[in-house]
Design a protein around this motif. Structure first.
Motif, mmCIF file in Angstrom:
data_model
loop_
_atom_site.group_PDB
_atom_site.id
_atom_site.type_symbol
_atom_site.label_atom_id
_atom_site.label_comp_id
_atom_site.label_asym_id
_atom_site.label_seq_id
_atom_site.Cartn_x
_atom_site.Cartn_y
_atom_site.Cartn_z
ATOM 1 N N LEU A 1 0.805 -1.221 0.000
ATOM 2 C CA LEU A 1 0.000 0.000 0.000
ATOM 3 C C LEU A 1 0.834 1.265 0.000
ATOM 4 O O LEU A 1 0.293 2.355 0.165
ATOM 5 N N GLY A 2 2.124 1.160 -0.162
ATOM 6 C CA GLY A 2 2.970 2.346 -0.170
ATOM 7 C C GLY A 2 4.425 1.948 -0.085
ATOM 8 O O GLY A 2 4.810 0.823 -0.425
ATOM 9 N N ASP A 3 5.249 2.885 0.368
ATOM 10 C CA ASP A 3 6.669 2.601 0.514
ATOM 11 C C ASP A 3 6.902 1.631 1.677
ATOM 12 O O ASP A 3 6.064 1.477 2.573
ATOM 13 N N VAL A 4 8.063 1.000 1.663
ATOM 14 C CA VAL A 4 8.416 0.049 2.717
ATOM 15 C C VAL A 4 8.817 0.826 3.971
ATOM 16 O O VAL A 4 9.795 1.571 3.960
ATOM 17 N N PRO A 5 8.071 0.684 5.088
ATOM 18 C CA PRO A 5 8.374 1.474 6.284
ATOM 19 C C PRO A 5 9.397 0.794 7.187
ATOM 20 O O PRO A 5 9.134 0.532 8.367
ATOM 21 N N GLY A 6 10.559 0.483 6.666
ATOM 22 C CA GLY A 6 11.595 -0.158 7.467
ATOM 23 C C GLY A 6 12.583 0.844 8.022
ATOM 24 O O GLY A 6 12.641 2.013 7.601
ATOM 25 N N GLU B 1 9.725 0.416 16.691
ATOM 26 C CA GLU B 1 8.587 -0.240 16.048
ATOM 27 C C GLU B 1 7.541 0.782 15.612
ATOM 28 O O GLU B 1 6.998 0.708 14.500
ATOM 29 N N PHE B 2 7.235 1.724 16.486
ATOM 30 C CA PHE B 2 6.234 2.729 16.138
ATOM 31 C C PHE B 2 6.768 3.741 15.128
ATOM 32 O O PHE B 2 5.997 4.296 14.349
ATOM 33 N N ARG B 3 8.053 3.988 15.145
ATOM 34 C CA ARG B 3 8.625 4.936 14.192
ATOM 35 C C ARG B 3 8.760 4.320 12.808
ATOM 36 O O ARG B 3 8.562 5.004 11.801
ATOM 37 N N HIS B 4 9.089 3.044 12.753
ATOM 38 C CA HIS B 4 9.220 2.327 11.476
ATOM 39 C C HIS B 4 8.399 1.043 11.584
ATOM 40 O O HIS B 4 8.945 -0.033 11.843
ATOM 41 N N PRO B 5 7.074 1.118 11.379
ATOM 42 C CA PRO B 5 6.191 -0.042 11.633
ATOM 43 C C PRO B 5 6.280 -1.094 10.542
ATOM 44 O O PRO B 5 5.365 -1.270 9.742
ATOM 45 N N ALA C 1 2.885 -2.918 8.221
ATOM 46 C CA ALA C 1 3.114 -1.809 7.297
ATOM 47 C C ALA C 1 1.815 -1.253 6.735
ATOM 48 O O ALA C 1 1.736 -0.062 6.407
ATOM 49 N N ASP C 2 0.767 -2.083 6.615
ATOM 50 C CA ASP C 2 -0.486 -1.599 6.063
ATOM 51 C C ASP C 2 -1.300 -0.792 7.058
ATOM 52 O O ASP C 2 -2.301 -0.180 6.691
ATOM 53 N N ARG C 3 -0.893 -0.767 8.335
ATOM 54 C CA ARG C 3 -1.634 -0.051 9.365
ATOM 55 C C ARG C 3 -0.877 1.128 9.939
ATOM 56 O O ARG C 3 -1.482 2.043 10.484
ATOM 57 N N GLY C 4 0.457 1.100 9.850
ATOM 58 C CA GLY C 4 1.239 2.180 10.425
ATOM 59 C C GLY C 4 1.303 2.135 11.931
ATOM 60 O O GLY C 4 1.487 3.172 12.584
ATOM 61 N N THR C 5 1.148 0.976 12.538
ATOM 62 C CA THR C 5 1.188 0.850 13.985
ATOM 63 C C THR C 5 1.799 -0.497 14.335
ATOM 64 O O THR C 5 2.226 -1.252 13.462
ATOM 65 N N VAL C 6 1.819 -0.800 15.637
ATOM 66 C CA VAL C 6 2.394 -2.054 16.133
ATOM 67 C C VAL C 6 1.292 -2.836 16.830
ATOM 68 O O VAL C 6 0.561 -2.286 17.661
ATOM 69 N N PRO C 7 1.105 -4.103 16.502
ATOM 70 C CA PRO C 7 0.059 -4.887 17.173
ATOM 71 C C PRO C 7 0.382 -5.100 18.637
ATOM 72 O O PRO C 7 1.523 -5.373 19.010
ATOM 73 N N ARG C 8 -0.625 -4.969 19.470
ATOM 74 C CA ARG C 8 -0.463 -5.205 20.906
ATOM 75 C C ARG C 8 -0.741 -6.674 21.186
ATOM 76 O O ARG C 8 -1.899 -7.075 21.377
ATOM 77 N N GLY D 1 17.566 3.009 3.659
ATOM 78 C CA GLY D 1 17.507 4.442 3.422
ATOM 79 C C GLY D 1 18.214 4.891 2.167
ATOM 80 O O GLY D 1 18.010 6.031 1.725
ATOM 81 N N THR D 2 19.046 4.044 1.573
ATOM 82 C CA THR D 2 19.792 4.424 0.371
ATOM 83 C C THR D 2 19.146 3.897 -0.907
ATOM 84 O O THR D 2 19.678 4.141 -1.989
ATOM 85 N N LEU D 3 18.016 3.200 -0.817
ATOM 86 C CA LEU D 3 17.400 2.624 -1.999
ATOM 87 C C LEU D 3 16.665 3.686 -2.802
ATOM 88 O O LEU D 3 16.004 4.569 -2.228
ATOM 89 N N ALA D 4 16.769 3.600 -4.124
ATOM 90 C CA ALA D 4 15.993 4.456 -5.008
ATOM 91 C C ALA D 4 14.540 3.990 -5.005
ATOM 92 O O ALA D 4 14.201 2.933 -4.473
ATOM 93 N N ARG D 5 13.665 4.798 -5.629
ATOM 94 C CA ARG D 5 12.237 4.464 -5.589
ATOM 95 C C ARG D 5 11.958 3.147 -6.293
ATOM 96 O O ARG D 5 11.139 2.343 -5.831
ATOM 97 N N GLY D 6 12.623 2.914 -7.411
ATOM 98 C CA GLY D 6 12.401 1.660 -8.115
ATOM 99 C C GLY D 6 12.817 0.461 -7.292
ATOM 100 O O GLY D 6 12.112 -0.557 -7.245
#
Length: 657
Positions: free
Chosen positions: A80-85, A479-483, A487-494, A127-132
């Motif tokens: 659903l978007g960029d990889v939030p790692g 975890e909360f900064r880079h979920p 990744a599809d929710r933008g949060t961390v499961p409790r 952090g160094t990866l291009a968009r492709g």
């Protein structure tokens, strides 16, 4: 196979729902495109399908809703978007961490790296990866659990033509293996070129569901794009020649000095411009978009000639033709086409997406009726409510609970060791503690116990305890900064399993840091001042229990506070709050030393329970009792209990919701 029925989002205040009664299916072995302009509701449809947003409707993945699938990651892969790692984590480390979360072997990471052609970048930080390359990594993450279906939101956005071809080749290969592929796009040409079936949305409603071949015939038309400073003159000459030669040519005036010529070729347009000495800046073959309401032309109207010019912008002043006559297109004077048939004017309406005219042939007898209808004021279309769309409301969609990692301990170990933050923090703590111990020994008047732990009286906590608390806070803060886990929710499961894994890893890290801190301090004191200051106290067992209890307690306080308040800063602040705020409160409650009341507690407990402590357990139990009876130990225990109860309460509340 994916089947969506009656997907409807919740209304937004006074606005209609972003998605209203959308139903379609994406079959196995085929690529399905969800087409729509920005704001048409494509992303909302995907979120409703994946049960990430409240609304109404039902979506079945091979006959089952997603909340009834035991392992959703093995059924559908989502992008659903960029990889939030974490930007400092390597590509391979990120995939290995997600392998533990999905419950698959770590060898699967190397397999998807090869499939996504990322083997050369396996050791590169995210952090160094291009968009492709980031899109390739996102597709690799979606394929990690070998899902049957792939759901991707605008995967080719911002990619070059080469990267887009590679991406769609991967999607086609997945469909050829029997999988289901559903992706969204705003480009009709991309949908026609890469999909087997195209589902079109407009303003949250389904307007077309077609095979790709039918979609291309009704929606796309070849045209010649022309850019010239004398666009009006060129349009007039093209129209005149089309009338003379009785050819079906349509000229559409675009913004600026652009023309779109339908029914002709670059060679014919260029020859016309050359014959009339008209300067041309651009001449290229393109494919025009007729809008989502385009339909196949009627066979009965195929004999009609179309030689009309429609302007999307304000017409400029009349540009004189070479013979001195005024431009009939600029002045609005045109002659009807002489065909030998009754005059059949055409009505032209700008298309919803591009403004390209959609023509409907009309007979002369209908002209007056259409004129009267056009003279009436247009009425705004009334938005249907979900109740009006269908007599029976579809079932409500509840937000699906985020799944936790299937192997939480392995996941947490790979998360903690995959970046250098923990190692750098530990090294900084050891250096600071050793220098502080040397400085305190030089100043003097410092007890041996504080000297070995580098704990000045002026500080609420020693550097090692602060470091342990920081490492514990990073366990949830990162975890909360880079979920990456959700990744599809933008949060961390409790999840209690994830919490237990983080507490266990934090405790092990704190114990290791406590041992290394004392060892480094003793070694530095021995090297600088000799054996006298490096002697181990006689009551080392009780002191060691207190020291390790303090370190583990600070680490756990950081973990729980960061997980509760979703911030690394809040976790570290909670660690500092214990000696600054909670300890004075405990000292007021217990004004006298409470160690005396705890003395003999193991013996009294043994007498009350009529049992013997094996292996000299009285000493260990007494050491633990002494730690808990001290103000710092009691305050830390109370703080940990309060944080744990608050975390469990928020977890249960989220599950009830």
């Amino acid at each position: 196979m994916i089947q969506a029925f009656g997907l409807t989002s919740n209304p937004r205040k006074d606005l209609p729902p972003a998605v209203d009664d959308v139903s379609f299916e994406a079959r196995a072995g085929r690529v399905t495109a969800l087409l729509g302009a920005p704001g048409a509701g494509k992303s909302t449809v995907l979120r409703l399908m994946l049960e990430l947003q409240q609304g109404r409707g039902i979506t079945c993945f091979r006959g089952r809703p997603l909340h009834r699938v035991t392992h959703p990651a093995r059924e559908v892969g989502v992008l659903l978007g960029d990889v939030p790692g974490h930007p400092a984590r390597t590509v391979r480390g990120h995939l290995r961490m997600l392998c533990a979360a999905a419950g698959v072997s770590a060898r699967r990471a190397d397999e998807v790296l090869d499939a996504a052609d990322l083997s050369a970048l396996r050791d590169e930080p995210l952090g160094t990866l291009a968009r492709g390359m980031d899109r390739r990594l996102g597709l690799a993450c979606a394929l990690l659990a070998d899902p049957h279906a792939l759901v991707l939101d605008n995967p080719a956005d911002g990619l070059s033509a080469r990267e887009a071809r590679w991406l769609h080749g991967m999607l086609r290969a997945h469909a050829d293996r029997g999988g289901t592929v559903l992706f969204t796009t705003a480009d009709p040409k991309e949908a026609a070129r890469t999909a087997d079936r195209v589902v079109t949305l407009e303003q949250g409603r389904l307007v077309a569901d077609q095979e790709a071949a039918a979609f291309a015939r009704t929606r796309l038309r070849p045209r010649v794009a022309v850019r010239s400073p004398h666009a009006a003159r060129l349009a007039a000459h093209l129209t005149k020649e089309a009338r003379t030669t009785r050819r079906s040519v349509e000229v559409v005036r675009e913004e600026g000095n652009r023309l779109s010529v339908y029914g002709s070729t670059c060679a014919e347009v260029g020859e016309t411009a050359f014959r009339h000495d008209i300067l041309v800046h651009q001449l290229a073959d393109e494919t025009g978009d007729m809008g989502p309401h385009a339909r196949l032309p009627s066979p009965s109207s195929s004999h009609l000639l179309e030689a009309a010019v429609s302007d999307r912008v304000t017409r400029p002043a009349a540009d004189p033709l070479p013979n001195g006559e005024a431009d009939p297109l600029a002045t609005g004077e045109t002659d009807p086409v002489t065909t030998g048939e009754p005059e059949s004017p055409t009505t032209r309406e700008p298309g919803p997406l591009t403004g390209t005219p959609a023509r409907t042939p009309t007979h002369a007898g209908e002209e007056d009726a259409r004129g009267r209808a056009a003279a009436r004021p247009a009425e705004a279309p009334q938005a249907r409510t979900p109740a009006e769309s269908s007599p029976t409301l579809p079932p409500p969609i509840s937000v699906r609970t985020a799944p936790g990692p299937l192997r939480p301990l392995r996941y947490e170990l790979r998360r903690a060791t995959g970046i250098s933050t923990g190692f750098l923090t530990g090294a900084a703590v050891l250096v600071t503690s050793a220098l502080t111990a040397v400085l305190l020994a030089r100043i003097g008047h410092t007890p041996q116990t504080r000297l070995l732990t580098a704990w000045p009286r002026e500080l609420p906590l020693p550097p090692a305890a602060l470091g342990a608390g920081l490492l514990g806070a990073l366990a949830f803060g990162d975890e909360f900064r880079h979920p990456a886990l959700a990744a599809d929710r933008g949060t961390v499961p409790r999840r209690l399993g994830l919490l237990a894994a983080k507490l266990l890893v934090a405790a092990a890290t704190a114990l290791l840091l406590a041992f290394l801190t004392v060892g480094c301090d003793v070694e530095m004191l021995y090297l600088v001042y000799g054996r006298e200051l490096a002697e181990v106290p006689g009551d080392w067992l009780a002191l060691g229990a207190s020291w390790t209890g303090l370190m583990v307690g600070c680490a756990w306080a950081g973990v729980l506070a960061a997980g509760l308040f979703r911030s690394t800063t809040a976790g570290l602040a909670a660690v500092v709050t214990v000696p600054v705020v909670v300890v004075p409160l405990v000292q007021k409650v217990l004004p006298r030393p409470s160690v005396r009341t705890a003395a003999g507690f193991p013996e009294r407990l043994r007498e009350g329970l009529l049992m013997q402590w094996p292996f000299g357990g009285e000493r260990y139990f007494a050491a633990v009792a002494r730690v808990l009876a001290q103000p710092v130990g009691g305050a830390l225990t109370l703080s940990l209990t309060a944080l744990l109860c608050a975390y469990l309460l928020t977890t249960l509340r989220s599950r009830v919701r």
